[in-house]
Design a protein around this motif. Structure first.
Motif, PDB file in Angstrom:
ATOM      1  N   ASN A  93      11.912 -63.595  34.556  1.00  0.00           N
ATOM      2  CA  ASN A  93      10.795 -63.049  35.322  1.00  0.00           C
ATOM      3  C   ASN A  93       9.686 -62.488  34.435  1.00  0.00           C
ATOM      4  OD1 ASN A  93       9.680 -62.499  37.962  1.00  0.00           O
ATOM      5  ND2 ASN A  93      10.006 -60.338  37.527  1.00  0.00           N
ATOM      6  N   ASP A 105       6.710 -62.494  32.063  1.00  0.00           N
ATOM      7  CA  ASP A 105       5.638 -63.371  31.589  1.00  0.00           C
ATOM      8  C   ASP A 105       5.553 -63.194  30.070  1.00  0.00           C
ATOM      9  OD1 ASP A 105       2.963 -64.031  30.617  1.00  0.00           O
ATOM     10  OD2 ASP A 105       2.431 -64.311  32.710  1.00  0.00           O
ATOM     11  N   ARG A 138       3.375 -63.974  27.851  1.00  0.00           N
ATOM     12  CA  ARG A 138       2.071 -63.596  27.281  1.00  0.00           C
ATOM     13  C   ARG A 138       1.774 -62.122  27.480  1.00  0.00           C
ATOM     14  NH1 ARG A 138      -2.782 -67.334  28.667  1.00  0.00           N
ATOM     15  NH2 ARG A 138      -3.755 -65.923  27.169  1.00  0.00           N
ATOM     16  N   SER A 139       2.159 -61.560  28.625  1.00  0.00           N
ATOM     17  CA  SER A 139       1.812 -60.173  28.927  1.00  0.00           C
ATOM     18  C   SER A 139       2.977 -59.209  28.748  1.00  0.00           C
ATOM     19  CB  SER A 139       1.317 -60.056  30.370  1.00  0.00           C
ATOM     20  OG  SER A 139       2.380 -60.311  31.276  1.00  0.00           O
ATOM     21  N   LEU A 190       6.692 -63.034  37.143  1.00  0.00           N
ATOM     22  CA  LEU A 190       6.725 -64.445  37.517  1.00  0.00           C
ATOM     23  C   LEU A 190       7.229 -64.675  38.938  1.00  0.00           C
ATOM     24  CD1 LEU A 190       7.804 -66.237  34.216  1.00  0.00           C
ATOM     25  CD2 LEU A 190       5.518 -65.885  35.163  1.00  0.00           C
ATOM     26  N   GLY A 227       4.464 -65.186  41.407  1.00  0.00           N
ATOM     27  CA  GLY A 227       3.526 -66.286  41.203  1.00  0.00           C
ATOM     28  C   GLY A 227       3.515 -67.271  42.362  1.00  0.00           C
ATOM     29  N   SER A 268       1.981 -68.219  36.787  1.00  0.00           N
ATOM     30  CA  SER A 268       1.987 -66.789  36.511  1.00  0.00           C
ATOM     31  C   SER A 268       0.795 -66.128  37.194  1.00  0.00           C
ATOM     32  CB  SER A 268       1.907 -66.544  35.005  1.00  0.00           C
ATOM     33  OG  SER A 268       1.673 -65.172  34.756  1.00  0.00           O
ATOM     34  N   TYR A 276      -1.829 -64.884  33.841  1.00  0.00           N
ATOM     35  CA  TYR A 276      -2.567 -65.821  32.987  1.00  0.00           C
ATOM     36  C   TYR A 276      -2.610 -67.236  33.543  1.00  0.00           C
ATOM     37  CZ  TYR A 276      -2.811 -62.123  29.562  1.00  0.00           C
ATOM     38  OH  TYR A 276      -3.086 -60.945  28.925  1.00  0.00           O
ATOM     39  N   ASN A 326      -0.493 -69.539  33.650  1.00  0.00           N
ATOM     40  CA  ASN A 326       0.330 -70.576  33.029  1.00  0.00           C
ATOM     41  C   ASN A 326       1.349 -71.066  34.037  1.00  0.00           C
ATOM     42  OD1 ASN A 326      -0.969 -70.330  30.599  1.00  0.00           O
ATOM     43  ND2 ASN A 326       0.598 -69.062  29.659  1.00  0.00           N
ATOM     44  N   CYS A 369       6.963 -73.898  29.713  1.00  0.00           N
ATOM     45  CA  CYS A 369       5.567 -73.574  29.999  1.00  0.00           C
ATOM     46  C   CYS A 369       4.757 -74.844  29.740  1.00  0.00           C
ATOM     47  CB  CYS A 369       5.087 -72.429  29.121  1.00  0.00           C
ATOM     48  SG  CYS A 369       3.366 -71.986  29.434  1.00  0.00           S
ATOM     49  N   HIS A 371       5.553 -70.564  24.910  1.00  0.00           N
ATOM     50  CA  HIS A 371       5.707 -69.472  25.869  1.00  0.00           C
ATOM     51  C   HIS A 371       6.734 -69.797  26.958  1.00  0.00           C
ATOM     52  CE1 HIS A 371       1.515 -67.974  24.611  1.00  0.00           C
ATOM     53  NE2 HIS A 371       2.444 -67.241  24.035  1.00  0.00           N
TER      54      HIS A 371
END
Length: 113
Positions: free
Chosen positions: A48, A50, A52-53, A58, A61, A74, A77, A79, A88, A94
């Motif tokens: 769950n 993300d 990147r952050s 997730l 989403g 997401s 971002y 993705n 991803c 990612h």
């Protein structure tokens, strides 16, 4: 000869707790896992978080498909993550982990280990 580690199945919720086309988050073996229910009661589970952050989002989403791939976008971002594999699509580095998930009676079960 090596043996594969055994999987531990954890009940996370009932099937009716997840509306079709949406996801929920559960804590399984200290991991935030997003569980998604699609049409026909197909179930998928991925991390769950993300990547990147670092946020646990997730499961919130948008679920859909890109060609033949079932994905979740997401909410931060945008993705796209493949629900079957956790890959991803935009930036493979990612990618997240996917988990076995099954239905036992009305209970949604996620495997860890």
């Amino acid at each position: 000869m090596t043996t594969a580690p055994s999987q531990h199945w954890t009940a996370v919720c009932s099937l009716t707790d997840i509306l079709p086309g949406t996801g929920v988050c559960a804590l399984v073996a200290d991991r935030h896992i997003a569980i998604f229910r699609l049409a026909g009661d197909e179930l998928y589970a991925i991390d769950n978080i993300d990547p990147r952050s670092g946020a646990s989002v997730l499961s919130r989403g948008l679920v859909g498909n890109l060609g033949d791939q079932l994905v979740v976008a997401s909410p931060l971002y945008k993705n796209h993550f493949d629900l079957r594999t956790g890959a991803c699509l935009e930036t493979p580095e990612h990618s997240v982990r996917s988990y076995p998930v099954r239905l036992s009676g009305d209970s949604v079960m996620v495997a860890s280990g």
